[in-house]
Write an enzyme that holds these catalytic residues in place. Sequence first.
Site, short mmCIF file in Angstrom:
data_model
loop_
_atom_site.label_atom_id
_atom_site.label_comp_id
_atom_site.label_asym_id
_atom_site.label_seq_id
_atom_site.Cartn_x
_atom_site.Cartn_y
_atom_site.Cartn_z
N ALA A 70 14.47 -1.47 -16.91
CA ALA A 70 14.45 -0.97 -15.35
C ALA A 70 15.70 -1.15 -14.88
O ALA A 70 15.88 -1.71 -13.64
CB ALA A 70 13.40 -2.11 -15.01
N LYS A 94 14.36 3.12 -8.77
CA LYS A 94 13.30 3.98 -9.47
C LYS A 94 12.09 2.95 -9.87
O LYS A 94 11.08 3.40 -9.71
CB LYS A 94 14.02 4.62 -10.72
CG LYS A 94 12.96 5.55 -11.38
CD LYS A 94 13.61 6.60 -12.04
CE LYS A 94 13.98 6.35 -13.57
NZ LYS A 94 14.23 7.64 -14.27
N THR A 145 20.84 2.63 -23.18
CA THR A 145 19.56 1.61 -23.31
C THR A 145 19.89 0.78 -24.07
O THR A 145 19.35 -0.17 -24.18
CB THR A 145 18.50 2.68 -23.81
OG1 THR A 145 19.13 3.76 -24.54
CG2 THR A 145 17.88 3.38 -22.64
N GLY A 183 15.30 13.42 -25.49
CA GLY A 183 16.09 13.11 -27.06
C GLY A 183 15.08 13.76 -28.00
O GLY A 183 13.84 13.67 -28.09
N ASN A 224 11.50 12.24 -28.22
CA ASN A 224 11.37 10.91 -28.20
C ASN A 224 10.79 10.54 -26.63
O ASN A 224 11.13 10.87 -25.69
CB ASN A 224 12.85 10.31 -28.39
CG ASN A 224 12.97 8.69 -27.97
OD1 ASN A 224 11.91 8.01 -28.39
ND2 ASN A 224 13.97 8.27 -27.65
N ARG A 256 -14.22 0.23 9.43
CA ARG A 256 -13.04 -0.24 9.38
C ARG A 256 -13.17 -1.71 8.62
O ARG A 256 -14.24 -2.20 8.34
CB ARG A 256 -12.14 -0.53 10.76
CG ARG A 256 -12.22 0.88 11.17
CD ARG A 256 -11.51 0.80 12.72
NE ARG A 256 -10.56 -0.25 12.81
CZ ARG A 256 -10.32 -0.68 14.08
NH1 ARG A 256 -11.20 -0.47 15.28
NH2 ARG A 256 -9.53 -1.90 14.20
N HIS A 277 -25.73 7.37 16.35
CA HIS A 277 -24.99 8.53 16.73
C HIS A 277 -23.92 7.60 17.71
O HIS A 277 -24.03 6.94 18.55
CB HIS A 277 -25.62 9.42 17.50
CG HIS A 277 -27.05 9.52 17.30
ND1 HIS A 277 -27.35 10.75 16.40
CD2 HIS A 277 -28.29 8.78 17.80
CE1 HIS A 277 -28.98 10.45 16.46
NE2 HIS A 277 -29.36 9.36 16.92
N TYR A 296 -19.57 2.58 19.04
CA TYR A 296 -18.24 1.48 18.53
C TYR A 296 -19.11 0.02 18.48
O TYR A 296 -19.72 -0.36 19.48
CB TYR A 296 -17.23 1.63 19.47
CG TYR A 296 -16.35 0.33 19.05
CD1 TYR A 296 -15.62 0.47 17.85
CD2 TYR A 296 -16.09 -0.61 19.92
CE1 TYR A 296 -14.97 -0.44 17.34
CE2 TYR A 296 -15.42 -1.86 19.42
CZ TYR A 296 -14.58 -1.60 18.19
OH TYR A 296 -13.79 -2.49 17.72
#
Length: 466
Positions: A11, A24, A88, A154, A182, A342, A372, A375
């Site tokens: 990495a 990355k 590598t 590769g 590879n 929520r 209906h 809240y």
Amino acid sequence: MKLSIGAVILAAGEGKRLKLNVPKPLAPCLDKKLVDFPIKELKKFFSQNKIEGKITAVIGHQRELVRPYIEKNYPDVAFAIQEEQRGTADALRSYFGSNELNDITKQFQYTLVICADTPVVSANELTEMFTLLTNEKLDGVAASFIEQNPKGYGRIVRGSAGFHIIEEKDATDEIRKISEVNSGLYILKTSYVLEHLKKIDSNNKSGEFYLTDVFKDGLNVKAQCFPDGDIFLGVNTLKQLEDAEWAIRERKKIELRDNGVRFIDSSHCYIDSEVEIGMGSVIYPNTFLTGKTIIGKNVTIEMGAQITNSIIDDGAKVLAYTILEGAHLRTKASAGPFARLRPGADIGPESKIGNFVEIKKSVLDRGVKVSHLSYVGDAFIGEETNIGCGFITCNFDGLNKQITRIGKNSFIGSDSQTIAPVEIGDDCFVASSSTISKSMPDGAFAISRGHQTTKEGMAKKFLKKK
Ligand code: UD1
Ligand code: CA
């Protein structure tokens, strides 16, 4: 003797081709980062095969960002630093030569190498490779696959004994035509790697030390060709990132389908890797199920649902275009269409949340109906209570959130509000259009609304003349 493996995640590279503003390994992939995938799969592989394993990440480029992320999420992962990214093989040398690791790396019987940028690989492939390696007493196995568009990979060049890996840049036109490539994933005997790593030079077009050369003079090594190339997708570009995410989701859906989950059109369902879904559940298209979401048996998730970090118990229904985040929908409860649950919304068994209803941090007991346009926030609602249309818990006094409690078997008329903190008892009745600011004892009736005055014939005074 317990088998031991030192697993190395490469990495340290920069990942220039990805054109994202992050190193990355920390590039987003589904709801995680790229580097999360090899770490999680390695752990699974170790535990499935009763292997004593240790994971080390070789870091270099932007390690000041990569290291804290891994340390925080996986405290048992070790680090080796590759100061300069010279290939590598050089990365693996940094691992074996790491001061932090103090030579323990050489004591593992086997060394496994995986790249941080191949997130589709799973514990299954690692197990298959390890089985081949140990059954045939090989020195090393490299995973390969057939790629119709092999550019950038590769190539596997098979000879009478063993094989070579030739990188794109160094390949002749003839070799470039080879479609077996590879994957960058290897398991080797540690003694073999140590012996061959020494010999690797950088006499190639890139001037890099290629780890792939470790197989060059090996006689007792194999390239194991896997039939499904999607598994080893390397993420170097944004297109490959998208393809890898697609492949991870595809895998997930196959696994779910095998366990009895029915999709109406799975090509448009977006399900993250850690989501669980029970047998007999049906998933409609255009659904996003993410995070640590656990869905029970015989659940229906209709189109447009967006569910993250939520629990849905057996037999519950999420109707169209409903959003759940950190919510719990208990057995046979339903929510939607167009509902929003929520964080902290806990909807009791057989309760019903209807259209255009928002619930936040509230516990609703069994059989509650909020059908209906309402809240409900910071509230507790008892069993079988019916909340009429257009109800609001006025829970915020401008400074703090206040609590509303409503008992069981109560009836709250439409267009009512509760001004929190306030308590309504069991078996209460609130008349429509009331504003409840004082608590009500069990069995009470309350009405608070302006009186109506009707004046006959007076309307014409207010209506516009034609
Ligand atoms: C590599 C393989 C190639 C294979 C492909 C599969 C080599 C020489 N080539 O090529 O045969 O087909 O993966 O995806 O190994 N890294 C370091 N330090 C370095 C260089 C790279 O840690 O000095 C890390 C990168 O961060 C990355 C991994 O090694 O995670 C692979 O490097 P990358 O540059 O992506 O190699 P490829 O060109 O893809
Ligand atoms: Ca790569």
